[in-house]
Design an enzyme around this catalytic site. Structure first.
Site, short mmCIF file in Angstrom:
data_model
loop_
_atom_site.label_atom_id
_atom_site.label_comp_id
_atom_site.label_asym_id
_atom_site.label_seq_id
_atom_site.Cartn_x
_atom_site.Cartn_y
_atom_site.Cartn_z
N LYS A 184 0.95 -1.13 0.03
CA LYS A 184 -0.02 0.09 0.00
C LYS A 184 0.86 1.22 -0.06
CE LYS A 184 -4.01 2.09 2.17
NZ LYS A 184 -3.20 3.53 2.42
N CYS A 189 -27.49 20.86 35.92
CA CYS A 189 -26.08 20.73 35.90
C CYS A 189 -25.58 21.60 34.42
CB CYS A 189 -25.77 19.25 35.60
SG CYS A 189 -24.13 18.93 35.53
N GLU A 233 -1.06 5.61 -7.71
CA GLU A 233 -0.59 6.56 -6.42
C GLU A 233 0.53 7.20 -6.96
OE1 GLU A 233 -1.69 7.13 -2.27
OE2 GLU A 233 -2.72 6.02 -3.84
N LYS A 267 -7.03 -8.11 -2.42
CA LYS A 267 -8.20 -7.85 -3.07
C LYS A 267 -8.45 -9.30 -3.75
CE LYS A 267 -6.62 -3.24 -4.82
NZ LYS A 267 -6.39 -2.67 -6.09
#
Length: 707
Positions: free
Chosen positions: A128, A453, A184, A300
């Site tokens: 990755k 409160c 990428e 995958k």
């Protein structure tokens, strides 16, 4: 306030509060990472937060927020580039961190597809890459467009910049007429070091890491700057295709390589989890010598026809998984323990730490969750951390593995200061002095002060203006606290927000004249409030802050009732465990008895109901739209599946029905339109017959939806 207790021991209120905090912090991290190229969290920290969020949502599906990090991909595109709407969304990946999760991934896929354990199932496994996702569109073999991922739906047009990257071909031979290649953009370590040296010599800004350098270089408005930067590109997938690349993932990657793209040489075909984990271990060992940054391994399903059957969740494919590398630990001193009071009155202890760097982020706070955790035991009395308690002054191990405020994982007793005393958890609320009690079965101690409160009232208002709710710009946590204390223009309940401008106009002490405000900021706030007078139904339901009703549940309710009038009428007329409105409510798939009781109770309590009515009087509530196709034969119909389905799993059937615009219910009622009954159908089929609801078998269902 986030917690560090195991997810299975969180109660609903703690889970809701933690999800809100996670959504806020992850949104900030996404913006910093994707739009500003200046991360505020390390990859390990970010992944840990996403994982914690996913674990809580899996344990409490009704609490899933409309702005859930699991429903988001990246961040909105930055200004300065034209926008590109992806023809096919660019999704993120589900993350895993250990071998057990990889085995679960394989088992889930087999269950979904109806495959036995011994049936063959191959996966690809590839590094990755830690870079910037890019989609390249080719038409007739020519590169015509390059776009960043952006928010998954819309990215930035960086075509001119992409053309300067040597690894990206401008012309393909033998490619499909339309081909979107996805991969990428990254920078090698050696190139990164050389770039930083040049930047330093020129007196320019240096980059923190290769990923930042790659992202900043690709997103230059001047392509000549990008051309001077040593960017590279790995192809790993595709978007829109006019013709298939291959029948398998591996075959498609090999086809991309043949077309001229760089593909990762460590991509390998694996037969099952054991081979996947072995390849992961091998890549992890080689990680430091690869010459570029990776943060895990992606698996995958190899068979593309099975990928098609598995399909997608809202932001992730079912057929892929990212196996991330582990996070980091650090030791530091716990200086003191403080108590914070949440929206539901929960008293949450926080460790104030001597600041320490963990995974590249400076940490000064850690959650201690509750008195049991501090004492070294879980809610059932069993020992945790070997029974070691936590005391002020202790030397503690901090672990960032899923918490916005990290957790204290261990205590070094050899460094405990002399005279350190066991921590005495308060029996009264530190904010209002009311008794703080712990009910049987509850993991936390709660203030009994309720509306008196101030901490609870303020936290409820903060929830109302949070991102997943009304999201009023200029009215954040700091401003809510200021207005709550204000004597002239107070905001004590949500309806007060929508009378603020009117009260300011009538007041001598104008907001614009206050410290920290001016005419422009006051005018902007009033405009932001005015813009929120029109609100989608799901956001309104979530903003009400009803216990057990998170963003996912609010969205589910909105899509079932569609309008505020219908929802309000149903909740008003419903009686717990009785009547048709109650039956309709609990028949909604995803609405359990606990949530239903909370909803009905909220609309029957005088004070809370009056507050809701005062608020709604100022609003225009937009109807919800059913999801999925609007022109399918089952769009808008309520469907119940019962018995054994033989040609698809129950999960696949439900996903298919919802994608076609149907509502899937868990039980049969008068509002059920269709029951799909397989072999072994029992009480649901009988009830459908008694009510005269149409019942068909699986074959008829498949024929109806054209499958």
């Amino acid at each position: 306030m986030t917690s560090d207790i195991p997810v299975e021991k969180l109660n609903v209120d703690e889970a809701r509060a933690e999800l809100a905090d996670l959504a806020r912090r992850l949104a900030e991290a996404d913006d910093a990472y994707h739009r500003k190229d200046a991360p505020v969290l390390s990859d390990a920290d970010y992944d840990a937060l996403k994982r914690r969020n996913a674990e809580i949502e899996a344990r409490f599906p009704d609490l899933k927020r409309a702005d859930s990090p699991s429903e988001k991909v990246g961040a909105e595109p930055a200004e300065g580039f034209s926008k590109v709407r992806h023809a096919r969304r660019m999704l993120s990946l589900e993350n895993a961190f250990d071998g057990e999760e990889i085995a679960d991934f394989d088992a889930r896929i087999r269950r979904y597809l109806g495959l036995t354990e011994d049936a063959g199932l191959l996966y690809t496994a590839e590094p990755k890459i830690d870079g910037l996702s890019l989609s390249l569109r080719y038409e007739g073999g020519d590169l015509v467009q390059a776009a960043t991922r952006g928010d998954g739906e819309v990215g930035e047009n960086v075509t001119a910049n992409a053309r300067t990257i040597a690894d990206i071909p401008e012309r393909l031979t033998g490619a499909p007429d339309i081909l979107e290649v996805r991969g990428e953009v990254y920078m090698a370590h050696a190139d990164f070091e050389a770039l930083n040296a040049r930047q330093s010599d020129a007196g320019a800004k240096t980059f923190a890491n290769p990923r930042n350098a790659a992202a900043g270089s690709l997103r230059q408005l001047d392509p000549s700057i990008t051309a001077a930067r040593p960017l590279r590109f790995f192809a790993y997938g595709w978007g829109v295709l006019s013709a298939p690349l291959a029948d398998t993932q591996m075959g498609a990657i090999e086809r991309l390589a043949a077309l001229g793209f760089q593909t990762n040489p460590l991509t390998k075909l694996c037969n099952g989890p054991e081979e996947m984990l072995a390849h992961y271990a091998g890549i992890e060992q080689r990680r430091a010598t690869l010459g570029y940054d990776i943060d895990g391994v992606v698996y995958k399903v190899d068979d593309l026809s099975l990928q098609d059957r598995l399909g997608f969740r809202s932001t992730t494919p079912r057929w892929a998984l990212a196996h991330k590398f582990p996070a980091e630990l650090a030791w530091t001193r716990l200086e003191r323990i403080e108590i914070q009071v949440g929206r539901t009155g929960a008293l949450s202890p926080v460790a104030r730490l001597t600041p320490v760097t963990v995974g590249g982020v400076v940490v000064s706070n850690a959650t201690l969750h509750n008195e049991d955790y501090i004492a070294g035991r879980d809610a059932k009395g069993s020992e945790i951390r070997g029974g070691k308690d936590i005391r002020e002054g202790d030397w503690v191990q901090v672990y960032r593995a899923g918490d916005v405020i990290p957790k204290v994982a261990d205590v070094d007793l050899s460094k405990r200061p002399e005279g350190a005393q066991p921590y005495a958890f308060p029996a009264t609320c530190p904010e209002c002095g009311s008794e703080a009690i712990r009910e049987e079965g509850d993991a936390v101690r709660r203030c009994t002060g309720g509306l008196i409160c101030p901490a609870q009232a303020v936290e409820r208002l903060k929830h109302f203006v949070s991102r997943g709710a009304f999201d009023i710009e200029g009215l954040g946590a700091k401003q809510v606290e200021m207005f709550y204390r204000d004597e002239v223009l107070p905001i004590r309940e949500p309806a007060d927000i929508f009378t603020l401008a009117e009260r300011d106009a009538q007041s001598v002490s104008k907001l614009k004249n206050r410290d920290g405000w001016g005419e422009k900021s006051a005018t902007n706030l009033f405009a932001a409030i005015e813009a929120r007078r029109t609100i989608p139904l799901d956001r309104l339901i979530f903003a009400l802050g009803i216990r057990h009703v998170g963003e996912s549940a609010a969205d589910l309710l909105a899509r079932n009732y569609l309008t505020w009038d219908a929802f309000e009428s149903a909740m008003t007329n419903a009686q717990v465990d009785d009547g048709p409105e109650w039956e309709n409510l609990i028949s909604i798939d995803g609405v359990g008895k606990v949530m239903a009781e909370s909803l009905v109770t909220a609309f029957h309590q005088t004070a809370e109901r009056n507050s809701i009515d005062r608020l709604v009087a100022h609003l225009t509530v937009e109807p919800a739209q059913p999801r999925g196709q609007v022109d399918s034969p089952v769009a808008g119909k309520t469907v119940v599946f019962t018995g054994t389905l033989e040609k698809m799993t129950r999960a696949e059937a439900k996903a298919r029905a919802e994608a076609l615009g149907a509502k899937v219910a868990g039980s049969v009622s008068k509002k059920t339109d269709l029951v799909v009954a397989g072999p072994g159908a029992g009480s649901k089929a009988k009830k459908a017959q008694d009510l005269g609801v149409e019942t068909i078998d699986e074959d008829a269902w498949l024929a109806l939806i054209g499958a």
